[in-house]
Design a protein around this motif. Structure first.
Motif, short mmCIF file in Angstrom:
data_model
loop_
_atom_site.label_atom_id
_atom_site.label_comp_id
_atom_site.label_asym_id
_atom_site.label_seq_id
_atom_site.Cartn_x
_atom_site.Cartn_y
_atom_site.Cartn_z
N THR A 199 24.38 35.08 -100.87
CA THR A 199 23.72 35.10 -99.62
C THR A 199 24.84 35.71 -98.26
OG1 THR A 199 24.85 33.31 -98.81
CG2 THR A 199 23.01 33.06 -100.08
N GLY A 200 25.56 37.00 -98.77
CA GLY A 200 25.44 37.83 -97.32
C GLY A 200 27.30 37.31 -97.13
N TRP A 201 28.13 38.64 -97.58
CA TRP A 201 30.05 38.35 -97.00
C TRP A 201 29.86 37.43 -96.39
CZ3 TRP A 201 30.14 44.71 -97.59
CH2 TRP A 201 29.04 44.67 -98.96
N PHE A 202 31.55 37.40 -96.44
CA PHE A 202 32.04 36.25 -95.27
C PHE A 202 32.13 37.26 -94.19
CE2 PHE A 202 34.05 33.31 -98.91
CZ PHE A 202 32.97 32.56 -98.59
N ILE A 203 32.24 38.73 -93.90
CA ILE A 203 32.50 39.04 -93.08
C ILE A 203 31.57 38.64 -91.85
CG2 ILE A 203 31.74 41.77 -93.95
CD1 ILE A 203 34.34 42.12 -92.17
N PHE A 204 29.95 38.72 -92.82
CA PHE A 204 28.41 38.86 -92.10
C PHE A 204 28.89 37.29 -91.74
CE2 PHE A 204 27.89 42.82 -94.24
CZ PHE A 204 27.70 43.06 -93.96
N LYS A 205 28.84 36.67 -92.85
CA LYS A 205 28.89 34.98 -92.16
C LYS A 205 29.75 34.46 -91.20
CE LYS A 205 26.83 32.57 -97.12
NZ LYS A 205 27.38 31.98 -97.88
N GLY A 206 30.73 34.73 -91.43
CA GLY A 206 31.64 34.12 -90.25
C GLY A 206 31.63 35.05 -88.88
N HIS A 207 30.59 36.13 -88.80
CA HIS A 207 30.93 36.65 -88.22
C HIS A 207 32.51 37.21 -86.95
CE1 HIS A 207 30.20 33.50 -85.03
NE2 HIS A 207 29.14 32.58 -86.31
N ILE A 208 32.34 36.50 -85.61
CA ILE A 208 33.36 37.29 -84.83
C ILE A 208 34.76 36.32 -85.75
CG2 ILE A 208 34.02 37.38 -82.35
CD1 ILE A 208 31.92 36.44 -81.94
N PRO A 209 35.07 35.67 -85.97
CA PRO A 209 36.59 34.74 -86.26
C PRO A 209 36.50 35.59 -87.60
CG PRO A 209 35.00 32.94 -86.52
CD PRO A 209 34.20 34.54 -85.46
N ALA A 210 36.16 35.82 -88.66
CA ALA A 210 35.70 36.75 -90.28
C ALA A 210 36.43 37.75 -89.48
CB ALA A 210 34.72 36.33 -90.71
N VAL A 211 35.74 38.69 -88.24
CA VAL A 211 35.84 39.87 -88.26
C VAL A 211 37.41 40.45 -87.81
CG1 VAL A 211 35.81 42.18 -86.86
CG2 VAL A 211 33.83 40.52 -88.27
N ILE A 212 37.94 39.12 -87.05
CA ILE A 212 39.29 39.31 -86.55
C ILE A 212 40.15 38.86 -87.76
CG2 ILE A 212 41.11 38.53 -84.83
CD1 ILE A 212 38.36 37.33 -83.35
N ALA A 213 39.69 38.09 -88.22
CA ALA A 213 40.75 37.98 -89.92
C ALA A 213 40.79 39.08 -90.67
CB ALA A 213 40.31 36.84 -90.57
N MET B 106 37.39 29.45 -85.74
CA MET B 106 37.14 29.10 -87.19
C MET B 106 35.87 28.04 -87.73
SD MET B 106 35.54 30.97 -89.33
CE MET B 106 35.74 32.39 -90.25
N ALA B 107 37.74 27.03 -87.89
CA ALA B 107 36.84 25.70 -87.93
C ALA B 107 36.29 25.48 -87.12
CB ALA B 107 38.98 25.11 -88.08
N PHE B 108 36.26 25.44 -85.91
CA PHE B 108 35.36 24.77 -84.81
C PHE B 108 33.85 25.07 -85.57
CE2 PHE B 108 33.26 24.02 -80.93
CZ PHE B 108 33.14 23.11 -80.59
N ILE B 109 34.13 26.66 -85.96
CA ILE B 109 32.95 26.80 -86.73
C ILE B 109 31.70 26.35 -87.33
CG2 ILE B 109 31.68 28.92 -86.27
CD1 ILE B 109 32.77 31.17 -84.47
N VAL B 110 33.02 26.35 -87.93
CA VAL B 110 32.47 25.58 -89.47
C VAL B 110 32.22 23.97 -89.45
CG1 VAL B 110 33.41 24.84 -91.70
CG2 VAL B 110 34.10 27.56 -91.36
N LEU B 111 32.24 23.90 -88.46
CA LEU B 111 32.38 21.93 -88.58
C LEU B 111 31.16 22.25 -87.88
CD1 LEU B 111 34.27 19.53 -88.77
CD2 LEU B 111 34.49 19.83 -85.78
#
Lengths: 160, 379
Positions: free
Chosen positions: B221-235, B369-374
């Motif tokens: 349903t969407g690549w993780f770089i888009f799903k996780g937005h800012i922290p995913a891009v930084i990672a 990221m953990a906070f966002i997922v939480l």
């Protein structure tokens, strides 16, 4: 607090300058027109050499078969590896004086490193570089050239 | 007997056209497996399948390695306004094949006072590590040699073993250049491994699994770089930087620093043993890029937005294999761009970048990221 701001500023400025560099290189990557390499044997017919390229040393003659060389020998003195040999002779001029003129200006292309010191130091601009660069021959003796053409004379007005 | 080997069975039993196979390899591999089971006992089936997979990976390794060497020379040439190899074959594509043939014929120079056993062992360790990582990468739907439930963990653990090969090569050569290069390389790989691991851990939190097939499936349903937005891009950025450093490439090539150490840890190697190191370096780059593509850019998953809509279906027309290799080669191009843009770092700058910038950012990023997922703030 100030140190944290500086730390973050460092990161952003660093990333920005890195991206700037990558913009330049990727622009070159995506613009094939900027390629400067010549595909030499294929484009031999259309190849245009730059004016300042150093192919070989020549002595320009005008259409009356006159050149600028006075036979002073400064090019021979300045040549770092002895590829120029100036042979001069003494003649009697019309008004009875003795005068040194050039007999043979021998240029050994096989030894030349194309440093250009002879062209640069010639006081009367008698030497120049041509853009011809295909010098391969089967006989080493062909690389020894006499630059002044047979029967050529010193142009009037050079020696004053 | 030939028909019972599965491929022909499979192709004749297909309802759609033959190129359906590029969209889903699962039934093809299952058919081959069933065909082999019909023809021979389970033991020999396993042996045959292992041989087939081994040969396929050897071929893949050679082709990818040669292609990457060619691509590197071409990319470098275009960036520097040159043409690159252009004599052998159209656009010089056979240049690296010719280079390989030359390397195969070259003499293997024995080194006096070298530890010959370790000296000969080192290139194989590097190569074996490469193969072990390549086996865990999902290339397409159903084209996946081993699907471990700890995929990412396995990849990190195994890829960090290549430093042993490098250190062995440096130590056993009995040469100061090799030893210095190996020591630098060791320090560099060990420190950048942290960033690689933490950057991948960031995505593991988002994906909720370490299994690579589950991670890819999670990006339907969407690549993780888009799903996780800012922290995913930084990672992602941190992973690309640290991955480049881990492969001893680009601005981080202190380990071989031609101008200082002649060639670093493979100074004393010649002929095909040198070629092994050289190829391993390029395959490492491929591995880094393909892991990044799998974790952040969806692996073989086409570009999807949302659950099921017209855009997704259009994207599905492009086969997963093409998606995977397109993403991987794009990232390889980016890594090559790093190498030909930035000047080489000094050792203190290298360690500063890792310990003072990448690692703290990474840890904070992991928390975010953990906070966002939480909180469920991701897409």
């Amino acid at each position: 607090m100030r140190s944290i701001i500086n730390y973050l500023k460092d990161i952003f400025l660093g990333v920005r300058s890195l991206l700037k560099g990558m913009k330049v290189t990727s622009r070159y990557f995506w613009s094939p027109r900027s390629i400067v390499t010549e595909k030499y044997p294929e484009n031999r017919k259309t190849l245009v050499m730059l004016e300042r390229s150093k192919g070989e040393v020549i002595m320009p003659h005008n259409d009356k078969n006159e050149h600028h060389c006075t036979g002073c020998g400064i090019c021979q003195i300045n040549c770092p590896n002895g590829s120029i040999e100036v042979i001069s002779k003494i003649i009697d001029t019309e008004d009875g004086k003795k005068k040194k003129i050039i007999d043979k200006h021998i240029y050994k292309l096989g030894q030349c490193t194309f440093c250009g010191l002879c062209v640069k130091t010639c006081p009367s601009n008698a030497l120049a570089f041509s853009t011809k660069f295909e010098h391969a021959v089967f006989n080493k003796a062909l690389l020894i050239k006499v630059l002044n053409k047979p029967g050529s004379q010193l142009m009037k007005g050079v020696e004053q | 007997m030939l028909t019972s080997f599965g491929i022909i069975n499979y192709l004749s039993a297909q309802s759609g056209p033959w190129w359906r196979v590029f969209y889903d390899f699962t039934s093809l591999t299952k058919n081959i497996d069933a065909g082999l089971h019909n023809a021979m006992s389970p033991f020999w089936t396993t042996v045959t399948e292992m041989v087939i997979v081994g040969i396929l990976f050897l071929l893949f390794y050679a082709v990818i390695g040669l292609f990457l060497v060619y691509a590197e020379r071409k990319v470098c040439a275009f960036i520097q306004n040159r043409l690159g190899p252009n004599r052998l074959g159209p656009f010089g594509i056979f240049q690296t094949v010719a280079d390989l043939i030359k390397l195969l014929f070259k003499e293997l120079i024995p080194i006096k006072n070298a530890d010959h056993f370790l000296f000969n062992l080192a290139p194989y360790i590097v190569i074996i590590v490469n193969f072990m990582v390549l086996a865990a990468i999902p290339y397409a739907l159903g084209l996946h040699a081993v699907d471990l439930n700890i995929g990412i963990f396995y990849v990190i653990a195994v890829s960090s073993m290549s430093v042993i090969g490098v250190l062995l090569a440096g130590w056993s050569s009995n040469s100061k250049y090799s030893l210095l290069g190996a020591m630098r390389s060791g320090a560099q790989i060990v420190s950048y491994e942290l960033s690689v691991g933490l950057a991948l851990a960031t995505v593991v939190i988002l994906a909720g699994s370490m299994q690579l097939s589950v991670i890819v499936e999670g990006q339907r349903t969407g690549w993780f770089i888009f799903k996780g937005h800012i922290p995913a891009v930084i990672a992602f950025v941190i992973y690309i930087i640290a991955g480049t450093a881990e492969t001893n490439r680009g601005p981080f090539d202190l380990a071989e620093a031609e101008s200082e150490l002649t060639a670093g840890y493979h100074t004393e190697y010649s002929g095909i043993k040198f070629a092994f190191f050289y190829l391993a370096e390029f395959i490492n780059m491929f591995i880094v890029a393909s892991i990044a593509a799998t974790i952040f850019l969806g692996g073989w998953m086409p570009l999807h937005f949302g659950a099921d809509n017209g855009f997704n279906r259009i994207m599905d027309f492009i086969p997963p294999v093409i998606w995977f290799f397109a993403k991987t080669f794009f990232l390889i191009w980016v890594i090559m761009l790093f190498k030909w843009t930035f000047p080489r770092l000094r050792i203190d700058q290298l360690l500063t970048l890792e310990w003072k910038y990448l690692l703290p950012i990474n840890i904070v990023n992991l928390l975010i990221m953990a906070f966002i997922v939480l909180m469920g703030w991701h897409f």
